[in-house]
Design an enzyme around this catalytic site. Sequence first.
Site, PDB file in Angstrom:
ATOM      1  N   PRO A   9       0.781  -1.223   0.000  1.00 40.03           N
ATOM      2  CG  PRO A   9      -0.157  -1.117   2.120  1.00 40.03           C
ATOM      3  CD  PRO A   9       0.508  -2.065   1.178  1.00 40.03           C
ATOM      4  NE  ARG A  17       3.706   6.811   1.626  1.00 32.53           N
ATOM      5  CZ  ARG A  17       4.029   5.606   2.021  1.00 32.53           C
ATOM      6  NH1 ARG A  17       4.512   4.735   1.158  1.00 32.53           N
ATOM      7  NH2 ARG A  17       3.838   5.247   3.252  1.00 32.53           N
ATOM      8  CG  HIS A  77       5.286  -2.033  10.136  1.00 34.77           C
ATOM      9  ND1 HIS A  77       6.621  -2.380  10.144  1.00 34.77           N
ATOM     10  CD2 HIS A  77       5.178  -0.997   9.247  1.00 34.77           C
ATOM     11  CE1 HIS A  77       7.285  -1.568   9.324  1.00 34.77           C
ATOM     12  NE2 HIS A  77       6.422  -0.727   8.765  1.00 34.77           N
ATOM     13  CG  ASP A  84       0.278 -17.288   8.163  1.00 36.64           C
ATOM     14  OD1 ASP A  84       1.355 -17.455   8.775  1.00 36.64           O
ATOM     15  OD2 ASP A  84      -0.835 -17.280   8.730  1.00 36.64           O
ATOM     16  CG  HIS A  98      11.147  -1.649   4.510  1.00 36.46           C
ATOM     17  ND1 HIS A  98       9.781  -1.642   4.384  1.00 36.46           N
ATOM     18  CD2 HIS A  98      11.465  -2.757   5.201  1.00 36.46           C
ATOM     19  CE1 HIS A  98       9.289  -2.704   4.985  1.00 36.46           C
ATOM     20  NE2 HIS A  98      10.294  -3.404   5.484  1.00 36.46           N
ATOM     21  CB  SER A 100      12.152   4.893   5.116  1.00 37.82           C
ATOM     22  OG  SER A 100      11.205   3.939   5.567  1.00 37.82           O
TER      23      SER A 100
HETATM   24  C1  DQA Z   1       8.051   1.458   3.797  1.00 41.75           C
HETATM   25  C2  DQA Z   1       8.127   1.612   5.319  1.00 41.75           C
HETATM   26  C3  DQA Z   1       6.776   1.349   5.959  1.00 41.75           C
HETATM   27  O1  DQA Z   1       6.863   1.519   7.359  1.00 41.75           O
HETATM   28  C4  DQA Z   1       5.746   2.311   5.425  1.00 41.75           C
HETATM   29  O2  DQA Z   1       4.478   2.024   5.958  1.00 41.75           O
HETATM   30  C5  DQA Z   1       5.705   2.328   3.934  1.00 41.75           C
HETATM   31  C6  DQA Z   1       6.955   2.326   3.204  1.00 41.75           C
HETATM   32  C7  DQA Z   1       9.369   1.816   3.109  1.00 41.75           C
HETATM   33  O3  DQA Z   1       9.576   1.390   1.980  1.00 41.75           O
HETATM   34  O4  DQA Z   1      10.184   2.555   3.690  1.00 41.75           O
HETATM   35  O5  DQA Z   1       4.646   2.435   3.325  1.00 41.75           O
HETATM   36  O6  DQA Z   1       7.766   0.093   3.506  1.00 41.75           O
END
Ligand code: DQA
Length: 141
Positions: A9, A17, A77, A84, A98, A100
């Site tokens: 998402p 964003r 998270h 699963d 990720h 970030s």
């Molecule tokens: C993310 C980190 C997640 O905590 C956050 O909800 C995202 C992006 C990332 O790529 O840094 O939607 O997955």
Amino acid sequence: MKISIINGPNLNLVGLREPEIYGHNSLNSYLEELVFQFEDIEFYFFQSNIEGEIIDEIQKQGFIVDAIIINAGAYTHTSIAIADALKSVPVKHIIEVHLSNVYAREIYRQQSFIAPVCKGVISGFGLTSYKLAIQYLLEIQ
Ligand code: DQA
């Protein structure tokens, strides 16, 4: 090698964003570049904001590809169901990525239901996180 890159998402909005966290470049254009940079890899790209659709994609690709690179966004998270699904398929390599550095952010981002199911986690290198995962897969081939 066949690699499925699955995004969860709000990752469709990368570039627009919170650019101070996720950068100014769109995920789609970055993924398109990967196709040119890694000509020998067969990529399958998928993004959805819907948990069940992500699970359906894992159930489909997990029987076909050699590796899944997954950024489940916030579902990382929260989603036992995605974890699963990843456990339910015979795919050889699963890597969580990720953009970030989730460990440098809010405490609730420091828990991942998906990480225990993965070979490893690459977090904090912006869009380059995806390329680092691919480079690992090429190296261990
Ligand atoms: C993310 C980190 C997640 O905590 C956050 O909800 C995202 C992006 C990332 O790529 O840094 O939607 O997955």
